[in-house]
Design a protein around this motif. Structure first.
Motif, mmCIF file in Angstrom:
data_model
loop_
_atom_site.group_PDB
_atom_site.id
_atom_site.type_symbol
_atom_site.label_atom_id
_atom_site.label_comp_id
_atom_site.label_asym_id
_atom_site.label_seq_id
_atom_site.Cartn_x
_atom_site.Cartn_y
_atom_site.Cartn_z
ATOM 1 N N GLY D 149 0.050 19.856 -11.841
ATOM 2 C CA GLY D 149 0.245 21.364 -11.234
ATOM 3 C C GLY D 149 -0.847 21.622 -10.357
ATOM 4 N N GLU D 150 -1.843 20.750 -10.088
ATOM 5 C CA GLU D 150 -3.040 21.330 -9.456
ATOM 6 C C GLU D 150 -2.547 21.567 -7.958
ATOM 7 O OE1 GLU D 150 -6.226 21.314 -12.631
ATOM 8 O OE2 GLU D 150 -6.408 21.391 -10.130
ATOM 9 N N VAL D 151 -1.821 20.530 -7.385
ATOM 10 C CA VAL D 151 -1.155 20.769 -6.026
ATOM 11 C C VAL D 151 0.222 20.989 -6.272
ATOM 12 C CG1 VAL D 151 -3.132 19.609 -4.908
ATOM 13 C CG2 VAL D 151 -1.353 18.261 -5.799
ATOM 14 N N GLN D 152 0.483 21.641 -5.153
ATOM 15 C CA GLN D 152 2.337 21.904 -5.443
ATOM 16 C C GLN D 152 3.081 20.732 -4.554
ATOM 17 O OE1 GLN D 152 2.457 24.131 -7.490
ATOM 18 N NE2 GLN D 152 0.344 24.689 -6.965
ATOM 19 N N SER D 153 2.407 20.148 -3.615
ATOM 20 C CA SER D 153 3.303 19.014 -2.825
ATOM 21 C C SER D 153 2.295 17.951 -2.553
ATOM 22 C CB SER D 153 3.624 19.391 -1.745
ATOM 23 O OG SER D 153 2.623 19.767 -0.977
ATOM 24 N N SER D 154 2.622 16.808 -2.574
ATOM 25 C CA SER D 154 1.900 15.612 -2.342
ATOM 26 C C SER D 154 1.030 15.685 -0.897
ATOM 27 C CB SER D 154 2.372 14.174 -2.543
ATOM 28 O OG SER D 154 1.423 13.270 -2.055
ATOM 29 N N PRO D 155 -0.099 15.554 -0.847
ATOM 30 C CA PRO D 155 -1.094 15.429 0.464
ATOM 31 C C PRO D 155 -1.052 14.150 0.992
ATOM 32 C CG PRO D 155 -2.476 15.539 -1.374
ATOM 33 C CD PRO D 155 -1.169 15.414 -2.073
ATOM 34 N N MET D 156 -0.210 13.145 0.163
ATOM 35 C CA MET D 156 -0.271 11.829 0.993
ATOM 36 C C MET D 156 0.517 11.686 2.135
ATOM 37 S SD MET D 156 -2.583 10.325 -1.159
ATOM 38 C CE MET D 156 -2.303 8.764 -0.642
ATOM 39 N N ILE D 157 0.137 11.100 3.009
ATOM 40 C CA ILE D 157 0.787 11.091 4.511
ATOM 41 C C ILE D 157 1.369 9.740 4.563
ATOM 42 C CG2 ILE D 157 0.311 11.264 6.954
ATOM 43 C CD1 ILE D 157 -2.370 12.708 6.495
ATOM 44 N N SER D 158 0.521 8.572 4.302
ATOM 45 C CA SER D 158 1.167 7.373 4.601
ATOM 46 C C SER D 158 0.306 6.196 3.720
ATOM 47 C CB SER D 158 0.938 7.057 6.180
ATOM 48 O OG SER D 158 1.125 5.687 6.499
ATOM 49 N N PRO D 159 1.056 5.229 3.533
ATOM 50 C CA PRO D 159 0.095 4.136 2.968
ATOM 51 C C PRO D 159 -0.656 3.586 3.832
ATOM 52 C CG PRO D 159 2.747 3.945 2.857
ATOM 53 C CD PRO D 159 2.516 4.958 3.518
ATOM 54 N N VAL D 160 -1.664 2.998 3.386
ATOM 55 C CA VAL D 160 -2.958 2.480 4.240
ATOM 56 C C VAL D 160 -3.047 1.037 3.287
ATOM 57 C CG1 VAL D 160 -5.109 2.348 4.565
ATOM 58 C CG2 VAL D 160 -3.721 4.511 5.101
ATOM 59 N N ALA D 161 -3.242 -0.125 4.294
ATOM 60 C CA ALA D 161 -3.650 -1.641 3.690
ATOM 61 C C ALA D 161 -4.359 -2.084 4.695
ATOM 62 C CB ALA D 161 -2.340 -2.515 3.259
ATOM 63 N N ALA D 162 -5.021 -3.085 4.196
ATOM 64 C CA ALA D 162 -6.075 -3.782 5.167
ATOM 65 C C ALA D 162 -6.176 -5.343 4.973
ATOM 66 C CB ALA D 162 -7.577 -3.211 5.170
ATOM 67 N N VAL D 163 -6.285 -6.011 5.986
ATOM 68 C CA VAL D 163 -6.262 -7.717 5.698
ATOM 69 C C VAL D 163 -7.106 -8.250 6.883
ATOM 70 C CG1 VAL D 163 -4.625 -8.320 7.432
ATOM 71 C CG2 VAL D 163 -4.818 -9.497 5.269
ATOM 72 N N SER D 164 -7.618 -9.195 6.348
ATOM 73 C CA SER D 164 -8.489 -10.113 7.504
ATOM 74 C C SER D 164 -7.907 -11.153 8.142
ATOM 75 C CB SER D 164 -10.037 -10.367 6.657
ATOM 76 O OG SER D 164 -9.372 -11.843 5.880
ATOM 77 N N VAL D 165 -8.308 -11.418 9.341
ATOM 78 C CA VAL D 165 -7.587 -12.625 10.063
ATOM 79 C C VAL D 165 -8.773 -13.232 10.760
ATOM 80 C CG1 VAL D 165 -5.272 -11.975 10.422
ATOM 81 C CG2 VAL D 165 -7.059 -10.863 11.834
ATOM 82 N N GLY D 166 -8.746 -14.561 11.093
ATOM 83 C CA GLY D 166 -9.999 -15.175 11.695
ATOM 84 C C GLY D 166 -9.461 -16.475 12.596
ATOM 85 N N LEU D 167 -10.177 -16.805 13.660
ATOM 86 C CA LEU D 167 -10.171 -17.826 14.515
ATOM 87 C C LEU D 167 -11.087 -19.096 14.133
ATOM 88 C CD1 LEU D 167 -8.536 -18.084 17.281
ATOM 89 C CD2 LEU D 167 -10.671 -17.211 18.599
ATOM 90 N N ILE D 168 -10.530 -19.948 13.566
ATOM 91 C CA ILE D 168 -11.482 -21.115 13.075
ATOM 92 C C ILE D 168 -10.750 -22.401 14.259
ATOM 93 C CG2 ILE D 168 -12.222 -22.765 11.142
ATOM 94 C CD1 ILE D 168 -11.076 -20.339 9.319
#
Lengths: 237, 237, 237, 237, 237, 237
Positions: D149-168
């Motif tokens: 009950g510390e916050v009334q509604s979730s402050p989360m906006i959007s999922p976030v994820a990260a990945v690497s890509v490369g040129l070999i």
């Protein structure tokens, strides 16, 4: 004399000065310099090797480190840890330069003399006590090298001593204690050699400025003081 | 006794110990502790205020700082600058804990006592000399508070003293000097109060290990040593 | 038993202990030590070369590093950055000394073993878990050296384990968790080898003092605990 | 496909990813992220108060710290002590920026979330694992705030994820492991939100350069990877 | 165009750019880069020897240092002393990587080029000015090497230039000044070589996110800007 | 004149001196001081508030920072990072003391003026150029305060300028460049006010010593130099 000296001295009178030699036995030489209420433990340590810029030059080196024990002042001061204060760096560079003028580094050979000046109790004049007592420790350490046959002849060139003078309410005073150092409009630290020639002069107007005439008056008084110091040094060396 | 003590002492014999009080005048109390060839300048400074975690608790604090002057050992050691060595931190925490056992911090009020232990000359036993001499300085500083009416009654709870014992070639020795400290298979630092109860025990097997029986032999010898120290402390307080 | 143990254990009862081996694959050996609610990742890394003071001595070296992850405690703690706390230095020196007692450095050859103890979750006993789990990692890493033919015979001398004991409200308790560590009047960390001989003893009276009798009671209980630890170690090595 | 992936994966194939939640209990949330052979302990801690520049703004803050345990790599690396490497600072700033895009700091209120990412084992992709696992820990910690009950509604906006890509060797690869990261001519780290929009793009040509077309090919592959990551995140939140 | 540019420029218009060469004479090359109201002193110094990891590799090295003079911003900023900020480390690593793409380190031989970028006045775009002006200084310093016969053929591979682009209120702007940098929802720093191929791309959504389409719009605009920069560089080299 | 001045000047001749004002616009005042081949960027920044020891004293403060850009010398010097050199600390303390003599801190009000002296190119005399150029920047910044109505009357007390003099092969020279500074047996830095009274005197015998007579000869020459500097300052203020 409008300014009354807290300890009743005359204008041109030095505080008492005692060199308590062999105070500790771990260093090559160790002199507890009692200068009025200022006590500085001056030690000289000699180690083989020189800084990188002198390697294979055949020349020795002398460096100095200066610190105030936290309990040397009232109130207690923090130990200098991460960042050496400008004052500490300034003083240990002054001690180093001054005592390098006392010795022929070439004749010393590739050794490093480290003068450590640790202030056990501070009542102003800690830098001049470090230089004046440091010279005694340096000389005694070099004498040991001679006795041990490490050097054939003494590399010592000339005695070196230092004293402070100040301008308080228009008048010039010799060898300021702490209250006087605080009250001084101008304070001058003077380092001279055995011939009373100048090695270092550092004068600062804490407020206002000072004339060429006052400068020369202060230097005259400094000469008088340094003569007395040179004599006291010779008694213990 | 297969191990011959360099200075000819018996197994259970302490080195000479002299407390040179009022060595400097800038701290609340200043005791130059001469313990054999070890010289430690122990000072006690008292300043208003306490660390953040004690503000408004009504409780005082005692902390300790320990350093070796570079010229205290042969050869000269670098001053600890950026990173305090583990040994220095360990010793100053030990001194702090030990002397906090000597005083009722609640009765001290929101003041901080700082015990500074600066080793001028090191021949082993610097931490036990710092604690034993530090207690004398602490007590003298608190006595001044009493005389100045800053505290109504003395917050001192109990004397505190410390001594080292060691196991060399199977035998137990009291109060090791430096060669013995190097040769010891096991060395134990023991801090006791006025009732000879334990405050701190730190024992380390430099090589091999030690039995419970040897542990108790060392503690017996430590008690003997600490009785002598407590008596010497009372003579100067 | 006036003090009620939060997790309902008996006076002389250890918390659960699980060695999760090969937790990570980048180090020579990696043991996640689950000791009650304390989790310490103990890794052993072996690299050629030794510190300067051992170069060309033919002797190896073992050193240890100890850190708490910031999220290991509640509330989160700052990472130690510029200045390692005294506690951290004290603990990593204790781990190093203790595990050097487990190995013949001469037989190791000029290699350096680094034991890393990173506390992922802290519920007291992190230093004893680092030593006890560190010994498992050390042994597994040395076994790999043997398998790789890098050393001809095992330099391991003796198992090493460590446990804490404490005095709470006059009674002695084995293996303190965090609430007990806070409540303890005296806490003792004991390091023993395979023969239950002492390698390290560190005892501190957080308040008051403790008698020789209480000291021996705590050491008796420690022996019991260490026997159990030695057995658990052997199961996974 | 001229470059053969060491672990036999296809061009556009991710490594295995497991979120081991509640790995430790001292932090608000703790997720051991197993991403191929990379293991990163991501924790979220929430403390009252905000940095000085936000005090009384009503706005919360999120910051991140990233470290590699010394044993996370082969050979063992020195712990970063006095000077944080540029790489460490760069990565922890990237993690902070990326996860601040996942939360409405205004709705969080004057609290600070600290994401700690400690790499227990490194096989490249430690920064993307820190962000992707860090988001899971962040969300779980915020869910606890909601339950308390510390916050009334979730402050989360959007999922976030990260990945690497490369040129070999002219070809584009998804989610590089360490050998591929070393071999890559170009590597790109891509952070996207739930709508596969870009939050951060960091692309570096280790040698030579890369065309706009290759840039878009890499971004296409990154989108594919991030879709899979977003799905895995939802399974554990 | 909903956002009005403070200095009245069009969407795709660069600020004025002047390379004041030979600004100081102590470095091998010294270019004061006036880029709008941003002034960066870019110098190139060449010293024999390479970092340890390249010794005896026959390969040279290029590194960069970046600082803001305290008076470069309003209000004055503290000099970075003990801890380099993440931003400073990030920028000097970016400058180093970018300019290493301009030179064949093998052809350079075992020398180290140090590019110093000291910002005398900051109005955003300091990193792109450091790279673009740094390339001019690098090329002039290498030309001197050629003239002195220190290298037989020029190790320079390709021009390198950098520019910023941003997304403000949905529209893309070329070469942001400080107010625009603060207002931007997304800012992208782009480094390209003489063929307008990408060397580095760093894009950050300060708030929200950005689409692939917006990414490509920004890269188009960056290409236009870099064409102009490449031309200006050639005029002074 | 046995010593031939590298740039052909007479014994008592100053190098060329140009104050390039408004060099940057971010500071309150910015003066690029071209003094022979020495270039120092002197800026004055004024911020509300004073150091702790002056809070609520009604008095302002002036402090100075001095650095050499790495490329200011040949060869390039490392940036001072962790530990400020003694020389840097000494010079910035000298600049601060000297310029505090130019201003009535009481009349300034509780503001802090920071003089930044960044040496872009060094050919000796950097400290005297910092003081002399710093005074111009200080005066221009104070004039702005007056124009903005922040202070009712000017707190400026007196112009301040500084110059170096030296003893080379027995002869006295005014305003030493770098080769002369290296060759000098004695060098003196002199700071004077508008009435040619002394504010600071710092004289050092690099080798040997110097007489009172030589001291006065050097001071005479310094006066001549400072007269010229004071005139040049007035032309631009």
């Amino acid at each position: 004399m409008s300014w009354q000296r807290p300890d009743g001295r005359k204008l041109d009178q030095m505080r008492s000065l005692v060199f308590q030699c062999d105070f500790t036995s771990s260093a090559a030489a160790s002199v507890l310099t009692h200068w009025g209420n200022t006590k500085v433990l001056c030690t000289a340590s000699i180690q083989p090797g020189v800084p990188r810029f002198l390697i294979d030059s055949g020349q020795g080196w002398l460096t100095a480190e200066y610190r105030m024990l936290p309990s040397a002042t009232v109130p207690r001061q923090q130990r200098e840890w991460l960042k050496l204060s400008g004052r500490t760096q300034e003083i240990q560079r002054l001690i180093g330069r001054s005592l390098r003028a006392a010795i022929d580094l070439k004749a010393l050979g590739e050794r490093t003399v480290t003068i450590d000046a640790d202030v056990l109790q501070a009542d102003a004049g800690t830098r001049t006590a470090s230089i004046t007592g440091g010279y005694v420790a340096l000389t005694q350490a070099i004498n040991k090298l001679l006795q041990q046959g490490e050097v054939q002849s003494s590399p010592m060139i000339s005695p070196v001593a230092a004293v402070s003078v100040g301008l308080i309410e228009g008048e010039v005073f010799l060898d300021l204690d702490y209250p006087e150092d605080v009250a001084a409009d101008v304070d001058l630290n003077v380092v001279m050699n055995g011939n009373l020639n100048l090695i270092e002069v550092q004068g600062t107007a804490e407020s206002g400025s000072f004339s060429r005439q006052q400068m020369n008056q202060m230097l005259d008084l400094a000469e008088k003081g340094i003569k007395e110091l040179l004599a006291l040094q010779q008694q213990v060396i």
